[in-house]
Each structure stands twice: as C-alpha cells, then as structure tokens.
Design an enzyme around this catalytic site. Structure first.
Site, PDB file in Angstrom:
ATOM      1  N   GLY A 171     -17.592  -2.509 -86.898  1.00 56.18           N
ATOM      2  CA  GLY A 171     -18.915  -1.263 -85.988  1.00 56.18           C
ATOM      3  C   GLY A 171     -18.046  -1.128 -84.721  1.00 56.18           C
ATOM      4  O   GLY A 171     -17.532   0.159 -84.931  1.00 56.18           O
ATOM      5  N   GLY A 172     -18.443  -1.864 -82.991  1.00 53.06           N
ATOM      6  CA  GLY A 172     -17.883  -1.071 -81.848  1.00 53.06           C
ATOM      7  C   GLY A 172     -16.089  -0.971 -82.363  1.00 53.06           C
ATOM      8  O   GLY A 172     -15.437  -0.391 -81.256  1.00 53.06           O
ATOM      9  N   GLY A 406      -4.214  35.054 -91.377  1.00 53.19           N
ATOM     10  CA  GLY A 406      -4.896  34.159 -90.272  1.00 53.19           C
ATOM     11  C   GLY A 406      -3.918  32.703 -89.392  1.00 53.19           C
ATOM     12  O   GLY A 406      -3.961  32.559 -88.812  1.00 53.19           O
ATOM     13  N   ALA A 407      -3.432  33.004 -91.130  1.00 53.94           N
ATOM     14  CA  ALA A 407      -2.421  31.232 -90.384  1.00 53.94           C
ATOM     15  C   ALA A 407      -0.598  31.894 -89.678  1.00 53.94           C
ATOM     16  O   ALA A 407      -0.162  31.041 -88.692  1.00 53.94           O
ATOM     17  CB  ALA A 407      -1.469  30.174 -92.100  1.00 53.94           C
TER      18      ALA A 407
HETATM   19  C1  HXC Z   1     -20.220 -13.438 -83.422  1.00 58.34           C
HETATM   20  C2  HXC Z   1     -18.761 -13.359 -85.125  1.00 58.34           C
HETATM   21  C3  HXC Z   1     -18.642 -12.376 -85.398  1.00 58.34           C
HETATM   22  C4  HXC Z   1     -20.057 -11.452 -84.835  1.00 58.34           C
HETATM   23  C5  HXC Z   1     -16.929 -13.105 -87.176  1.00 58.34           C
HETATM   24  N1  HXC Z   1     -17.285 -13.846 -85.789  1.00 58.34           N
HETATM   25  N2  HXC Z   1     -17.693 -11.496 -85.875  1.00 58.34           N
HETATM   26  N3  HXC Z   1     -18.893 -13.841 -84.235  1.00 58.34           N
HETATM   27  N4  HXC Z   1     -20.578 -12.180 -83.337  1.00 58.34           N
HETATM   28  N5  HXC Z   1     -19.724 -10.215 -84.387  1.00 58.34           N
HETATM   29  C6  HXC Z   1     -17.250 -14.698 -85.848  1.00 58.34           C
HETATM   30  C7  HXC Z   1     -17.647 -16.201 -87.618  1.00 58.34           C
HETATM   31  O1  HXC Z   1     -19.332 -16.926 -87.213  1.00 58.34           O
HETATM   32  C8  HXC Z   1     -16.744 -17.217 -87.195  1.00 58.34           C
HETATM   33  O2  HXC Z   1     -17.282 -18.237 -86.415  1.00 58.34           O
HETATM   34  C9  HXC Z   1     -15.730 -16.683 -87.070  1.00 58.34           C
HETATM   35  O3  HXC Z   1     -16.159 -15.343 -86.386  1.00 58.34           O
HETATM   36  C10 HXC Z   1     -14.446 -15.759 -88.222  1.00 58.34           C
HETATM   37  O4  HXC Z   1     -15.429 -15.305 -88.868  1.00 58.34           O
HETATM   38  P1  HXC Z   1     -15.354 -15.261 -90.244  1.00 58.34           P
HETATM   39  O5  HXC Z   1     -16.379 -14.664 -91.096  1.00 58.34           O
HETATM   40  O6  HXC Z   1     -15.413 -16.344 -90.450  1.00 58.34           O
HETATM   41  O7  HXC Z   1     -14.172 -14.233 -90.920  1.00 58.34           O
HETATM   42  P2  HXC Z   1     -13.927 -13.481 -91.933  1.00 58.34           P
HETATM   43  O8  HXC Z   1     -14.555 -14.434 -93.447  1.00 58.34           O
HETATM   44  O9  HXC Z   1     -12.671 -13.323 -92.152  1.00 58.34           O
HETATM   45  O10 HXC Z   1     -15.148 -12.396 -91.741  1.00 58.34           O
HETATM   46  C11 HXC Z   1     -14.827 -11.509 -91.125  1.00 58.34           C
HETATM   47  C12 HXC Z   1     -15.456 -10.517 -90.683  1.00 58.34           C
HETATM   48  C13 HXC Z   1     -17.086 -11.096 -91.150  1.00 58.34           C
HETATM   49  C14 HXC Z   1     -15.642  -9.233 -91.813  1.00 58.34           C
HETATM   50  C15 HXC Z   1     -15.383  -9.854 -89.124  1.00 58.34           C
HETATM   51  O11 HXC Z   1     -16.941 -12.090 -89.833  1.00 58.34           O
HETATM   52  C16 HXC Z   1     -17.960 -10.379 -90.222  1.00 58.34           C
HETATM   53  O12 HXC Z   1     -18.261  -9.264 -91.588  1.00 58.34           O
HETATM   54  N6  HXC Z   1     -18.457  -9.877 -89.420  1.00 58.34           N
HETATM   55  C17 HXC Z   1     -19.442  -9.097 -88.647  1.00 58.34           C
HETATM   56  C18 HXC Z   1     -19.389  -7.448 -88.695  1.00 58.34           C
HETATM   57  C19 HXC Z   1     -20.200  -7.667 -88.245  1.00 58.34           C
HETATM   58  O13 HXC Z   1     -20.610  -6.352 -89.052  1.00 58.34           O
HETATM   59  N7  HXC Z   1     -19.968  -6.353 -86.745  1.00 58.34           N
HETATM   60  C20 HXC Z   1     -21.239  -5.651 -86.006  1.00 58.34           C
HETATM   61  C21 HXC Z   1     -21.414  -5.654 -85.406  1.00 58.34           C
HETATM   62  S1  HXC Z   1     -22.374  -4.629 -84.696  1.00 58.34           S
HETATM   63  P3  HXC Z   1     -16.724 -19.610 -87.035  1.00 58.34           P
HETATM   64  O14 HXC Z   1     -17.903 -20.527 -85.564  1.00 58.34           O
HETATM   65  O15 HXC Z   1     -17.152 -19.956 -88.008  1.00 58.34           O
HETATM   66  O16 HXC Z   1     -15.486 -19.861 -86.600  1.00 58.34           O
HETATM   67  C22 HXC Z   1     -21.651  -3.697 -83.606  1.00 58.34           C
HETATM   68  C23 HXC Z   1     -21.245  -2.787 -82.784  1.00 58.34           C
HETATM   69  C24 HXC Z   1     -21.580  -1.625 -81.827  1.00 58.34           C
HETATM   70  O17 HXC Z   1     -20.149  -3.958 -83.378  1.00 58.34           O
HETATM   71  C25 HXC Z   1     -21.642   0.055 -82.035  1.00 58.34           C
HETATM   72  C26 HXC Z   1     -21.091   0.282 -80.966  1.00 58.34           C
HETATM   73  C27 HXC Z   1     -20.998   1.806 -81.575  1.00 58.34           C
END
Ligand code: HXC
Length: 516
Positions: A171-172, A406-407
C-alpha cells in the site's frame, strides 16, 4: 518528585522504547533473517552518530482498543546521524511494533524528519518495513501517507531521497519510495506491492507468492523499482553508504570530490581489445567504463534491469560523474522502452544534483516492432531526448561504435547541447545501418540484380566506407575530435576540467511537459 525519581522514570521510558515490540517479536524478526530497526541504523550510520527525535511520541487513536494500546515510538525510529561524517536524516520502521504500520503519529515523525532535512539541505534515508496504512486509524493513516507523499514531491530535486525496502511493504509503504530517487531491496526478505497476494486472489482469482508478486528479484529485473539488491540487510545498508558517497547533500552543492590516486594521464590501451574490430560483435560496456574511471571503480545502478543500457556513478580526476552507456552485450545495446526510462530518469537525477554526465554511445537505434510501438516507445524514447536536452550539467559524449538514427541524436549528441563529443575511429554515425539503408535506397537496383544478395553486400560495403565512420560528422563539426582510444581517459578529464564550472540557464517557465 525528586530529580533521582525523574531520571529513573525517564530511563525506564527510554529503555522501554529501545525494546520496540519486545523480546519475542524481535526474535521473530531475527528468525526471518531481518535485522531490527535500530540494528539497521547502527550499520547505516557512522558509529555512535545517531540522535533520536520524537521517540516519546504517543498516538491519540481510540478505536479497536488502541486507547489501551501502547505503541513504542509509534512503530518508527526517527532522527539524524552521519555517513562518512556527512549529515543525513533517517527513519527506520519497526516491524516488531504493529507491523511497522503507519498511523497518524508515525506519519508525523516521518514528515518531521523530511521537513528538517529539506530545511537544512541534507539527504533523507528511509528504511521501510511496514504493513502500510494502520487499519485501526482509518483516514488518519491515509492522511499521514498523503502528507509524506506531498513532502517527497516537494523535496524532489532539492535533497536526495533514498529508501531501503526491508520487509513486506504494501500500500502506502511503496509509493513514498517510488517518489524518491533510489530504492534498495534485500534478497528473500523484502517485498513491494500495492496489494498483497491475498487481495490478488480475491480480486483476480490468481494464486501468486510474495516473491512472484513483488520480491527483490522481480523489482530488480522486471519492474525496475529496485536500483540495487543486497544479499542481506547488512549488505544492502553498506550499498547505500556507497551510493551516499557519490551524492551532494542538496541541489545547491557539488557532489563530494576526493583526491584520486589514479593518474589523470593514465593511458587506456586496453580499449583496443575490449572493443571488437567486428562491429557486429558485442562487448560489455562496463569494461569500457571501468577502464576510463578512477581506479576502475564503477558503482552500477539497475545492473539487472534493461541491461542494454548501463548507468551508475564513478569518479574522473576525483570528481563524481554519472555514466550512461549503451551496452552491446545485451540485444546489441538497442534503445527500447525500459532502457529509455532507465537512462532518462538517471540523467534527470544527475542534472538536478550537479553531477556531470559521461555518455558512451554504441547502439543500432531505437527498437522497432509491435511490442515496442504498442508499449509506447515513442513516448518513452522521447523522455531521453527531453532529459538530455534539458540537462545543464557538463555533458561529455564518446561515440564508441554505432550511433544510428534517432538514437544518435538522443544519446547526448551535439544537437542536444552536449559540451564535448568525442568519437573513436571505430565510430559509425549515420541515419541507418549499412544493410537496412541500402535495402531502402537501392531497392530497385537490388531487385533487378542477377544476384541480389551479392549486390546488397557490395552496396553496403560502399555505404559503410562512405557513411559508417566518424569523418562526415567531424567534417560538419558534430564531433569535436576523433581520438585514439588510449587517450580517452585523459581527454575526458581535460574536458571535465574545462566544463566543470559551466553555467547554463534555461528559459523561465513553471515547468515543462516531460512525456510521462
Ligand atoms: C495494522 C497491521 C497492519 C496494518 C500488519 N499489521 N499490517 N496492523 N495495520 N496495515 C500487524 C498485524 O496485525 C500483526 O499484529 C503485526 O502487524 C505483524 O503482522 P503479521 O500479519 O503477523 O505479519 P506477516 O505474517 O509477516 O505479514 C505481514 C503483512 C501482513 C504481509 C504486511 O500483515 C499484511 O498483509 N498486512 C496488510 C497489508 C496491506 O494490505 N496494507 C495496505 C494497507 S492500505 P500482531 O498484533 O498480531 O502482532 C494502504 C493505503 C495507502 O496502505 C494508500 C496510499 C496510496
């Protein structure tokens, strides 16, 4: 409370901060082959130079139980330190704290160091290891990213912005790096994608792994997002330190020059054998580049993306130069969409940060064909023309062999205001290669000949003698001189000394329209 008590409280708070997400999470981080956010800063920065700021920040989110959740440092460590004694602002996301996710306070800390870096005029380096926008903080997280993207854009071309991707960045977390200047990744432990495999499965019903979707190898070879990939975190951070040694602190400064131990008068006879006599034979452009540069030292960027052109930094006479070179060892050094993108972006960076550019030309032209035309080679190829035309830094060009069509124009020709253009005696400068040109110009004669193949050969030989050499361009003043390859290093150093302080001003305008 007496001072002893106050100091004890302060120490406890700071000790807790240092523990990040705690011992267990740290062990998990290490088990994945990743260093912690603080260990990374220890390697990136000079020993003991880091000063932390805003460590004691507290979030003010209340939803999803966050009002009862302590988030040390809000998941990111920020501050400043030095690399080889030069100041740099840094942030390092801590995956052990809520997955390094970005909430309001986290974003505030990053924005704050970006503001300070721009105010003072020093680079900012971000180490990203983050799950993206903190879901529980909703639109406040999105606002946080918006604030960062805005700052990335405003600081672009003012201070160098460098990012390490050192974990799963979604994401961001990937757009800020994309708005900066250089991205580094680590093999096997770093990923970049706008949405992860799970979302891809839901939306597109495709099964992809993290690695296939956005691993270091993908971004190093296919997307062109990663400029360099390290074997592990330590390797990546050391690569970043090396890159830093070539960069000025801001757009008002020259890049750091050093006293070189390499003789400016050193001859380069090795070029006789590096460049094959047969102009259809390939050679690796980096061999030519290394022969010329001080101590044969070339820091290549994007070595595995669009390898038909090579880019990177080195030094001549102790002064930093940016190198752009067609690479005949890969698809003959042709200019295609990716190589045009790669080179024009680099030219633009060098121009923004006062880094002279040395261009080595050996290309049969822009790549023809359906794929390239449909993919937009006209638009992407135009970027290179635009970038060189607009560059006001010293431009030195060497036509090594082929410079066709052109190159020829695009690769820092005199016509785009290159300051010095040298040709080697092996140079071939013309509108088209001999065979292609004869087949068009003499189509009728070839068709009517008793042996069309032989006729084409004869005509091509004639054309080659007449056009496929540097003399016509020299006669017109389009090349400054044709020089013996063994004198190339010295000739370039002399030219660099002459043009180093060159000043050129472009007409006033709000901004031009790069063919994005
Ligand atoms: C809150 C989050 C989080 C998030 C991870 N965590 N991502 N908490 N917001 N975005 C937390 C988990 O809940 C977990 O908490 C801890 O971080 C570790 O994550 P895990 O999932 O256990 O780790 P892992 O298995 O290594 O996986 C990592 C990951 C996955 C691939 C990043 O967590 C994931 O897919 N997260 C979401 C990614 C995503 O889609 N983000 C996009 C957000 S939208 P605990 O408490 O259990 O330790 C965005 C929009 C911006 O960013 C747009 C701008 C253009």
């Amino acid at each position: 409370m007496a001072i002893e008590g106050m100091l004890k409280e302060l120490k406890e708070k700071k000790d807790k901060l240092k523990m990040g997400g705690g011992k267990k999470k740290l062990e998990t981080q290490h088990a994945k082959g990743k260093l912690s956010a603080r260990e990374r800063l220890d390697i990136l920065l000079d020993k003991g130079s880091f000063t932390e700021i805003n460590g004691l920040i507290k979030h003010r989110a209340v939803d999803f139980g966050l009002d009862k959740t302590d988030i040390p440092g809000d998941g990111v460590i920020t501050g400043y330190g030095t690399i080889e004694g030069r100041l740099v602002y840094v942030f390092s996301q801590d995956f052990t704290v809520m997955g390094g996710s970005l909430g309001e306070a986290h974003a505030f800390k990053i924005s704050y160091v970006m503001d300070q870096a721009r105010k003072i005029g020093v680079p900012v380096i971000g180490i990203n290891d983050s799950g993206g926008a903190r879901i529980q903080e909703g639109v406040d997280s999105l606002k946080g990213y918006g604030e960062i993207f805005y700052r990335n854009t405003i600081a672009s071309g003012v201070i160098p912005q460098i990012t390490a991707i050192m974990g799963p960045c979604a994401g961001g977390a990937v757009y800020s790096p994309a708005l900066g200047d250089f991205v580094f990744m680590t093999e096997n432990t770093s990923y970049m994608f706008i949405t992860g495999p799970q979302v891809v499965k839901t939306v597109l019903h495709q099964d992809v792994t993290f690695e296939e979707l956005g691993g270091a190898h993908v971004h190093e070879t296919k997307s062109g997002m990663a400029h360099r990939v390290g074997k592990n975190d330590e390797d990546t951070l050391n690569l970043m330190r090396t890159l830093f040694s070539f960069l000025p602190s801001n757009n008002m400064e020259d890049p750091p020059a050093i006293e070189t131990t390499d003789d400016p008068l050193r001859e380069t006879p090795e070029l006789y054998s590096i460049i094959p006599e047969d102009s259809n034979k390939g050679y690796h452009a980096s061999d030519v580049v290394k022969a010329i540069l001080d101590n044969n030292d070339f820091f290549e960027l994007h070595p595995n993306f669009a390898p038909n052109i090579i880019i990177g930094f080195g030094r001549l006479d102790g002064k930093v130069v940016g190198i752009v070179a067609n690479n005949p060892s890969h698809i003959a050094g042709v200019l295609d969409i990716n190589s045009s993108d790669k080179a024009s972006r680099f030219v633009r960076f060098c121009d923004a940060f006062n880094i002279p550019i040395v261009t080595f030309v050996d290309t049969p032209g822009y790549m023809p064909g359906l794929d390239q035309e449909h993919g937009g080679i006209i638009r992407h190829g135009a970027k290179l023309l635009y970038a060189y035309s607009e560059a006001t830094v010293p431009l030195l060009t060497v036509i090594v062999r082929k410079a066709y069509g052109g190159a020829y124009i695009a690769m820092a020709s005199k016509h785009l205001r290159s300051d010095v253009v040298y040709a080697l005696p092996t140079a071939e400068i013309a509108v088209m290669g001999p065979k292609g040109a004869c087949e068009i110009v003499f189509r009728k004669e070839i068709a009517e000949a008793s042996n069309p193949e032989k006729k084409t050969e004869e005509l091509s030989e004639d054309y080659k003698n007449k056009f496929a050499n540097p003399y016509m361009a020299a006669a017109r003043g389009y090349v400054d001189d044709i020089i013996d390859p063994k004198n190339l290093r010295t000739a370039l150093i002399n030219s660099l000394r002459v043009y180093y302080s060159k000043k050129e001003v472009l007409p006033k305008k709000k901004h031009g329209m790069i063919p994005f």
